[in-house]
Design a protein around this motif. Structure first.
Motif, PDB file in Angstrom:
ATOM      1  N   UNK A  75       0.827  -1.205   0.000  1.00  0.00           N
ATOM      2  CA  UNK A  75       0.000   0.000   0.000  1.00  0.00           C
ATOM      3  C   UNK A  75       0.865   1.260   0.000  1.00  0.00           C
ATOM      4  N   UNK A  76       1.958   1.247   0.784  1.00  0.00           N
ATOM      5  CA  UNK A  76       2.863   2.400   0.808  1.00  0.00           C
ATOM      6  C   UNK A  76       3.497   2.631  -0.548  1.00  0.00           C
ATOM      7  N   UNK A 248       9.377  14.487   4.618  1.00  0.00           N
ATOM      8  CA  UNK A 248       9.336  14.257   3.167  1.00  0.00           C
ATOM      9  C   UNK A 248       8.187  15.022   2.530  1.00  0.00           C
ATOM     10  N   UNK A 249       7.086  15.103   3.237  1.00  0.00           N
ATOM     11  CA  UNK A 249       5.909  15.813   2.724  1.00  0.00           C
ATOM     12  C   UNK A 249       5.686  17.043   3.587  1.00  0.00           C
ATOM     13  N   UNK A 251       3.861  20.941   4.524  1.00  0.00           N
ATOM     14  CA  UNK A 251       2.461  21.312   4.770  1.00  0.00           C
ATOM     15  C   UNK A 251       1.703  21.511   3.462  1.00  0.00           C
ATOM     16  N   UNK A 252       2.415  22.088   2.461  1.00  0.00           N
ATOM     17  CA  UNK A 252       1.732  22.302   1.176  1.00  0.00           C
ATOM     18  C   UNK A 252       1.378  21.008   0.495  1.00  0.00           C
ATOM     19  N   UNK A 253       2.252  20.039   0.610  1.00  0.00           N
ATOM     20  CA  UNK A 253       1.952  18.742  -0.010  1.00  0.00           C
ATOM     21  C   UNK A 253       0.754  18.084   0.655  1.00  0.00           C
ATOM     22  N   UNK A 254       0.678  18.167   1.963  1.00  0.00           N
ATOM     23  CA  UNK A 254      -0.434  17.533   2.670  1.00  0.00           C
ATOM     24  C   UNK A 254      -1.752  18.238   2.358  1.00  0.00           C
ATOM     25  N   UNK A 255      -1.705  19.573   2.273  1.00  0.00           N
ATOM     26  CA  UNK A 255      -2.945  20.310   1.971  1.00  0.00           C
ATOM     27  C   UNK A 255      -3.427  20.044   0.550  1.00  0.00           C
ATOM     28  N   UNK A 256      -2.503  19.772  -0.362  1.00  0.00           N
ATOM     29  CA  UNK A 256      -2.876  19.511  -1.761  1.00  0.00           C
ATOM     30  C   UNK A 256      -3.078  18.025  -2.044  1.00  0.00           C
ATOM     31  N   UNK A 257      -3.254  17.242  -1.006  1.00  0.00           N
ATOM     32  CA  UNK A 257      -3.474  15.810  -1.223  1.00  0.00           C
ATOM     33  C   UNK A 257      -4.759  15.579  -2.025  1.00  0.00           C
ATOM     34  N   UNK A 258      -4.754  14.490  -2.762  1.00  0.00           N
ATOM     35  CA  UNK A 258      -5.890  14.194  -3.640  1.00  0.00           C
ATOM     36  C   UNK A 258      -7.128  13.821  -2.858  1.00  0.00           C
ATOM     37  N   UNK A 259      -6.965  13.106  -1.785  1.00  0.00           N
ATOM     38  CA  UNK A 259      -8.116  12.717  -0.978  1.00  0.00           C
ATOM     39  C   UNK A 259      -7.645  12.508   0.461  1.00  0.00           C
ATOM     40  N   UNK A 267       0.896  11.904   6.168  1.00  0.00           N
ATOM     41  CA  UNK A 267       1.143  12.189   7.578  1.00  0.00           C
ATOM     42  C   UNK A 267       1.780  10.986   8.272  1.00  0.00           C
ATOM     43  N   UNK A 268       1.331   9.770   7.873  1.00  0.00           N
ATOM     44  CA  UNK A 268       1.894   8.575   8.474  1.00  0.00           C
ATOM     45  C   UNK A 268       3.356   8.394   8.067  1.00  0.00           C
ATOM     46  N   UNK A 269       3.687   8.700   6.812  1.00  0.00           N
ATOM     47  CA  UNK A 269       5.085   8.614   6.383  1.00  0.00           C
ATOM     48  C   UNK A 269       5.961   9.600   7.153  1.00  0.00           C
ATOM     49  N   UNK A 270       5.448  10.810   7.365  1.00  0.00           N
ATOM     50  CA  UNK A 270       6.215  11.798   8.141  1.00  0.00           C
ATOM     51  C   UNK A 270       6.412  11.331   9.582  1.00  0.00           C
ATOM     52  N   UNK A 271       5.351  10.737  10.151  1.00  0.00           N
ATOM     53  CA  UNK A 271       5.469  10.254  11.526  1.00  0.00           C
ATOM     54  C   UNK A 271       6.478   9.123  11.638  1.00  0.00           C
ATOM     55  N   UNK A 272       6.496   8.224  10.649  1.00  0.00           N
ATOM     56  CA  UNK A 272       7.444   7.105  10.673  1.00  0.00           C
ATOM     57  C   UNK A 272       8.875   7.626  10.613  1.00  0.00           C
ATOM     58  N   UNK A 273       9.117   8.556   9.694  1.00  0.00           N
ATOM     59  CA  UNK A 273      10.467   9.100   9.558  1.00  0.00           C
ATOM     60  C   UNK A 273      10.884   9.871  10.814  1.00  0.00           C
ATOM     61  N   UNK A 274       9.941  10.656  11.361  1.00  0.00           N
ATOM     62  CA  UNK A 274      10.261  11.413  12.579  1.00  0.00           C
ATOM     63  C   UNK A 274      10.536  10.478  13.756  1.00  0.00           C
TER      64      UNK A 274
END
Length: 641
Positions: A75-76, A248-249, A251-259, A267-274
């Motif tokens: 899925x990732x 990696x993503x 704030x602008x990338x998250x706000x422009x997400x498709x759905x 957000x989950x990818x950012x949390x994993x990396x953090x």
């Protein structure tokens, strides 16, 4: 809050005491006693966990976890490919942000700025740059500058800086964006550079500590209690460091997400990396602490002291047990041993000691005989005998008492590579160099022995002279004290004291002596023993005793004093007596001074010192007296011959 009927009343508690914290809070009930209840884990999750720990259904659980991990990875991968395709042609413009601390005018404080300082700086800057506080010309100039540079107004920058720095979470995120040196020491640094190497690293990392204040590393003399607290703090170190700038993503990338699903995935990818970065940060801190503890000389000294203390206690216990066992065995052996056996052992011991002494004496003579032969052979090689060698060997033979003292001197005559012990036990020198080396060693030993003997003789002579001076001084003091007579005033005070303190009084003679010592111009205080002796002497003369202490006697003594003063005032001062009369004390002092200051001294200095040692005599008188004594001694010797 209390309820009574339909009325509600708010009850306010008193303010907590100083130093109170949330850990001190508690709940107490005055209606019923507290009851302790036990809780046991239960439920499907608990039972599944128990089965996994016990190994039951392990294969099924492992397969299920592998399938879930594979599905999550697929899925990732799908979500990442979709996001990269959608943002393939997007251009990201980097913008250099201003330092918010400098915007508020506290750039010199930086990360150390407190909340109060930030608020105070904001209030100052907002008054300076607020549009209502600017003049028309300044407002126009600022607007033109904003149009030219396409920047936001300074007023808005100040407001944005305060909004970020006044919020603790936003400020931590902002502070974490600055460059930071994550390097830590390797742990192989010299122990002498420990504080210079590790001190700055801990001070640099304490910036991210949640708890304040942060203890310092200290110095080499820091007490061990503070050192322990320091490492306890850093072992439980809590960091607020924010790694959102590495997301990696953005704030602008998250706000422009498709759905919503894609937004959650980002957000989950950012949390994993953090989470990984946070874990790595704590591993870095833990490694730093471990290396510091391994290199800290204070901890090393403490561990070494503990180890030595344990070994000492263990050794003491072992020695105590051995001593007790040895004492017990010795006591049992002493009880079993017969008196005859004890005498036999003592005789054998005496014979053995006598044999050892004889053998030691024999070895010494043999070794000294070797030394003499070596000296003779060396003298023959050199061609001349060192001055004082023969007499020096006699001195060495008298001074040494063991073969071990002579062996080093004999070994000096051996050639390089040879050892004494060949043939008869010694090796004669065969070269002139070896012969000179051996003779020099012997002469050096003779000089040391002579110096030691002279020093001991000088010391013994000084002690004898010191004892003689002390005895003479004591004799003079005793004689002067014995010859000192009681004056009429002292006898009068003694008689008064005897009457003032009758027999039976407490410390009678001590009180009488104190009373006599109150006499003005008393040369030397009288003791109780002196008063007792004089009182006994006075008791033998009843008439004198009756007369002393009366008013008539006092008047007569006063009259005599007046007459004596008048006579001394009318008569010219008497000339001093000739210096030819010598008292026994002066004669003894002269003899002691002649022994103390030898003739080897400078003549003038010697007689000056002798004159100082003889009371009442000058240097010239001492010299003349010495000449007279010397002449008498010579005449006596000539008459005897």
């Amino acid at each position: 809050m209390a309820t009574e009927g339909h009325a509600t009343a708010l009850l306010l508690l008193c303010a907590p005491p100083a130093g109170w914290s949330e850990d001190d809070a508690g709940v107490a009930c005055g209606v019923a006693d507290l009851v302790a209840s036990s809780c046991e884990p239960a439920g499907h999750g608990f039972h599944e966990r128990c089965r996994a720990v016990l190994g039951l259904d392990a294969a099924v659980a492992e397969d299920a976890s592998d399938e879930d991990a594979q599905a999550e990875a697929d899925e990732d991968e799908r979500m990442r490919k979709a996001w990269e395709e959608r943002n393939a042609g997007r251009v990201v413009l980097e913008q250099q942000d201003e330092n918010l601390y400098e915007v508020l005018g506290i750039g010199h404080l930086g990360f150390a700025a407190s909340g109060g300082q930030i608020k105070k700086a904001y209030q100052k800057m907002i008054l300076i740059h607020h549009p209502d506080k600017l003049s028309a010309e300044e407002r126009k100039k600022a607007e033109q500058q904003q149009l030219d540079n396409k920047e936001e107004p300074m007023f808005l920058k100040v407001q944005r800086a305060f909004d970020t720095l006044s919020d603790p979470n936003k400020r931590r995120g902002y502070d974490s964006q600055f460059a930071f040196d994550d390097a830590i020491p390797s742990g192989n640094e010299p122990a002498s550079d420990f504080f210079e190497v590790y001190g700055p690293v801990f001070e640099r990392n304490e910036r991210f500590s949640v708890k304040k204040p942060v203890p310092r590393l200290g110095v080499d003399e820091t007490p061990m209690k503070q050192v322990t607290k320091f490492y306890q703090f850093w072992n439980r170190f809590e960091s607020w460091r924010d790694f959102s700038k590495f997301d990696e993503f953005k704030d602008g990338d998250i706000e422009n997400a498709r759905d919503r699903m894609e937004k959650r995935w980002m957000m989950r990818q950012n949390e994993i990396q953090n989470s990984k970065r946070k874990k790595k940060e704590y591993e870095r801190i833990r490694t730093l602490v471990e290396r510091a503890m391994a290199s800290d000389p204070r901890i090393a000294r403490e561990k070494e002291a503990e180890r030595l203390e344990k070994e000492r206690k263990k050794r003491e216990r072992q020695e105590k047990r051995e001593a007790e066992e040895r004492a017990r065995r010795e006591a049992e052996e002493a009880l079993r041993r017969e008196e005859e056996e004890r005498i036999r052992v003592e005789k054998e011991k005496a014979n053995l000691e006598r044999a050892e002494r004889q053998q030691t004496k024999k070895n010494f003579k043999r070794q000294f005989r070797f030394l003499k032969r070596c000296c003779e052979a060396a003298t023959a090689l050199v061609g001349e005998e060192p001055e004082g060698l023969a007499l020096g060997l006699i001195v060495l033979q008298d001074w040494f008492n063991a073969a071990e003292d002579v062996e080093p001197l004999v070994s000096n005559f051996a050639e390089p590579g040879e050892k004494p012990g060949d043939g008869e036990g010694y090796v004669e020198p065969r070269t002139e160099e070896t012969a000179r080396k051996g003779l020099d060693a012997v002469m050096e030993a003779i000089a040391k022995v002579n110096a030691t003997r002279d020093a001991e003789a000088q010391k013994e002579q000084e002690l004898r002279e010191e004892r003689l001076r002390e005895e003479q001084l004591k004799a003079r003091h005793a004689k002067a004290k014995a010859e000192r007579s009681w004056t009429a005033d002292e006898l009068s005070f003694l008689a008064k004291g005897v009457r003032k303190f009758p027999p039976g009084s407490r410390n009678r003679w001590v009180m009488i002596a104190n009373f006599v010592n109150t006499l003005p111009d008393l040369a030397e205080p009288r003791s109780a023993e002196d008063c007792i002796a004089q009182s006994k002497q006075m008791a033998s003369d009843a008439e004198k005793k009756k007369k002393l202490g009366t008013s008539q006697a006092a008047f007569e003594m006063h009259q005599k004093k007046l007459n004596k003063q008048v006579d001394s005032a009318e008569k010219p001062p008497a000339a001093p007596e000739g210096g030819d009369e010598w008292t026994p004390e002066q004669q003894s002092a002269l003899e002691a001074a002649l022994k103390e200051y030898p003739a080897s001294m400078d003549k003038n200095e010697r007689w000056k010192a002798i004159a100082k040692a003889v009371p009442g005599k000058k240097k010239k008188e001492c010299v003349e007296r010495f000449k007279v004594l010397r002449q008498l001694l010579l005449e006596k010797r000539n008459g005897a011959s």
